[in-house]
Design an enzyme around this catalytic site. Sequence first.
Site, short mmCIF file in Angstrom:
data_model
loop_
_atom_site.label_atom_id
_atom_site.label_comp_id
_atom_site.label_asym_id
_atom_site.label_seq_id
_atom_site.Cartn_x
_atom_site.Cartn_y
_atom_site.Cartn_z
N HIS A 193 0.91 -1.18 0.08
CA HIS A 193 0.12 0.11 0.22
C HIS A 193 0.90 1.02 -0.08
O HIS A 193 2.19 1.17 0.22
CB HIS A 193 -1.08 -0.10 1.07
CG HIS A 193 -0.54 -0.24 2.52
ND1 HIS A 193 0.33 0.94 3.11
CD2 HIS A 193 0.08 -1.19 3.24
CE1 HIS A 193 0.92 0.63 4.14
NE2 HIS A 193 0.85 -0.69 4.34
N SER A 249 2.30 5.25 1.20
CA SER A 249 2.25 5.99 2.32
C SER A 249 3.57 6.85 1.91
O SER A 249 3.65 7.37 1.06
CB SER A 249 2.60 5.06 3.45
OG SER A 249 2.81 5.94 4.64
N HIS A 307 16.68 -6.75 29.90
CA HIS A 307 16.23 -5.93 28.95
C HIS A 307 17.36 -5.29 28.07
O HIS A 307 18.65 -5.34 28.41
CB HIS A 307 15.52 -4.61 29.47
CG HIS A 307 16.22 -3.91 30.68
ND1 HIS A 307 16.32 -4.30 31.88
CD2 HIS A 307 16.98 -2.84 30.52
CE1 HIS A 307 17.00 -3.38 32.56
NE2 HIS A 307 17.41 -2.49 31.79
N SER A 327 19.60 -2.58 25.39
CA SER A 327 19.90 -1.40 25.10
C SER A 327 21.31 -1.29 24.23
O SER A 327 21.39 -2.31 23.64
CB SER A 327 20.00 -0.12 26.43
OG SER A 327 20.25 1.00 25.89
#
Length: 915
Positions: free
Chosen positions: A447, A449, A589, A591
């Site tokens: 599509h 954009s 986590h 980074s």
Amino acid sequence: MDAVVEGLEPQAATAEDAARDATDAVDAGPGVTPLLAGNRLSLDLYPRGCHRLLHLCAQQPHQLLEVEFLQLSGHEDPQLLEATLAQVPGSLLRLRSLVLKGGQRRDAGGASLRGSLTTLPAGLSGLACLAHLDLSFNNLETLPACVPQMRSLGALLLSHNRLSELPEALGALPALTFLSVTHNRLQTLPTALGALTTLQRLDLSENLLDTLPPEIGGLSSLAELNLASNRLQSLPASLAGLRSLQLLVLHSNLLVSVPAGLDRLPLLTRLDLRDNQLRDVPPELLDAPFVRLQGNPLGEAPPDPCSPPGTPVVREMPRLFLTSDLDSFPVTSQGCSVTLACGVRLQFPAGATATPVTIHYRLWLPEPRLVPLGPHDSLLSGVLELQPHGVAFQQEVGLWLLFVPPRARRCREVVVRTLSDDSWSDLETQLEEEAPKRLWAHCQVPHFSWFLVVSRPVSDTCLVPPEGTLLCSSGHPGVKVTFPPGATEEPLHVCMQVVRMASRELRALLGEPEGAVSPLLGLSQSGDPSFLRPVTVQLPLPPGVTGLSLDRSRLHLLYWAPPAATWDDITAQVALELTHLYARFQVTHFSWYWLWYTTKTCVGGLARKAWERLRLHRVNLIALQRRRDPEQVLLQCLPRNKVDATLRRLLERYRGPEPSDTVEMFEGEKFFAAFERGIDVDADRPDCVEGRVCFVFYSHLKNVKEVYVTTTLDRQAQAVRGQVSFYRGAVPEEVPEEAEAARQRKGADALWMATLPIKLPRLRGSEGPGQRLGASLSLAPLNLGDAETGFLTQSNLLSVAGRLGPDWPAVALHLGLPYRELQRIRHEFRDDLDGQIRHMLFSWAERQAGQPGAVGLLVQALERSDRQDVAEEVRAVLELGRRKYQDGIRRTSLAPGDLGPSGPSASQSLDPAQA
């Protein structure tokens, strides 16, 4: 496809990684090179690897009892290799992975050479624990008889051999989950293949298959099937019974039809039917978003039966080439190929849209609001907007964006980035060479954009399942991340980027010869920011540092803390496991992570400076005046390595001072140019705020603007010696006076970058701004138009003149100038195209001064001359002038209802041009 065997430690990603792992080892005994790395024995990168294995079997068999992984080169002598393999079953009783690949050597053209392996000893069938067998890049013409007898085999890799068939006995492997036989000579498949009920991935691409056995429908666990680049003309109906199938790749075959029911497979996420001979497919597949059908003659009539066999069908697709005055085009179900005036190419396949649709496009100047860049990304193109937004096509549309490739391309990649569902994502991108210094970035889009081209560090991604996986860096094989089982409850997308810092820059920053840093590792993930179980990260130790000799007090693990935007030393918070060449630690986590080896104490501050230096570009600022028209000033910000070549090209038409001293700027950093000491910008521009010209720096774009300047000083008496200064950041709400700016310039955190001189020469006689030296035309300052339709200033007309080029005679005729006057202008200003255009336009404007409708006549003449682009710019200037005029009326309380019959008094008069 890469084989992943449950419970097996993956093989080394590259030769460099294998060499590192092999040396990070336990000594195999006196006089023997350290070859053993835990339970792995890697001999494929060592000369005479077979001799070494035979020596180990004879001298130190006890150390081989724990070996589970064995790698040997397929380039060994065939007889020696066979004799060595005959020793394996009796010595390596726990062997689970055996790699006998060729391909490590290359010919003069750089192509991989096949190994010498043609068979395997029958005794290998006794390897009761063997789960992974890789025989790729060899000379196998038949499958060795011992292979179907390996009952524990889970992954079998046979790519790049000379196999013409597979034995029926292959169906007797009860644990096989992955089979790869790509780039062989297979013409048929055994019917017993359907008995492999545990098979999950089957890759048979790049063979000579023309049919498939119906029994293939018995592969009840099959999730991925790749049959690309074969000679298939039809498919068995049993394919529609593969209820576990998620990926079916059939591109580059000769298919004329597909079986019904493929669209009803419950787990199918991609069906690739590109480049076949499909003229008609079930409507359900046409509407399915996961189906790719490009390169098929959909909707075309079948070939003429009277044509000779093999005559190719010529498929004609409409081609459109848009000029600069067009910003839209129609697309029908027939499809079309479109080339936009800005150089972008689009290809709409037949059937991409069921109903006619009008596509609009616009090329935006990049700015931080529109351009999402990561810390180490570089922008390579403008921002292309295609409308209508979000309307899904029934087939993906091909998009080609032209760009100039960056000079440094090692460990970097180019991707097309698009906006979808309010977030930017990267599309699968292929590069195609258009010219030696220009490339196409090609992608398929479902599509429309916004789209742009970005250069970034190579990004390695994977989908982490709940059962865990391993992610390795493709450019830096020593960098790995291990996800244990249970790290996540739902599948999670993880991305890895690795960036190196040059040793020379680091030494300049540290002032310490022995200081070193590892590659900079960036990790990110979708979904929940924290993992349920710790994830193990492996980084190479800094260059010149080994686990046996380092001083642990000098080793620092740094972590980028996003909210505070600081580098924190977390060495004391994690357990660093050191090997000879690597450091491993666990995190929950992601980074950015960095290993530093230094005697300095404030490592976080040094890391922040090094982080900035990795992202800074050294640039110079230039300000040049056109030789024939000093009021036209070119401003440009250039990377230091491009300055000399750019100046050589510009100095034929421009002159000015030397470039500024080198300054440093970030990708996407805002800055502005302010004219000072009596010089101002002589036009209302959308990129101009309070007379300051706004810029955004992108290292691979031109960063250039041309403006016209004026002065309030008397140029009849003497030349005006002004200057232009460049400042960091956006234009402040309250622009400081020049004296205040000069004081700010001297501060430690000054925003000032450079100041360059600008000189407007003294005017001679009646010569006015914008008039060419040597021209006999003399114009008083004028404003073309009226308050109703808007005004064009002399500077606006100069801008229009600079855009007309060789189209000026057509514009002149549409303005009503006689042909004889055109001939006179050509003769008077021969060899001076700019002089011809300006004389024509200003002489016409002088005659139209004070007459209503003159501006409308100019716009109409531009449109009739196919210069819609210039006409639109004129309309934009008029609209801006009207708004300012109305604002000025409101500010001075001269609303229309306040005016008397005679209009405003003399003390209340307002010049519309000044508004």
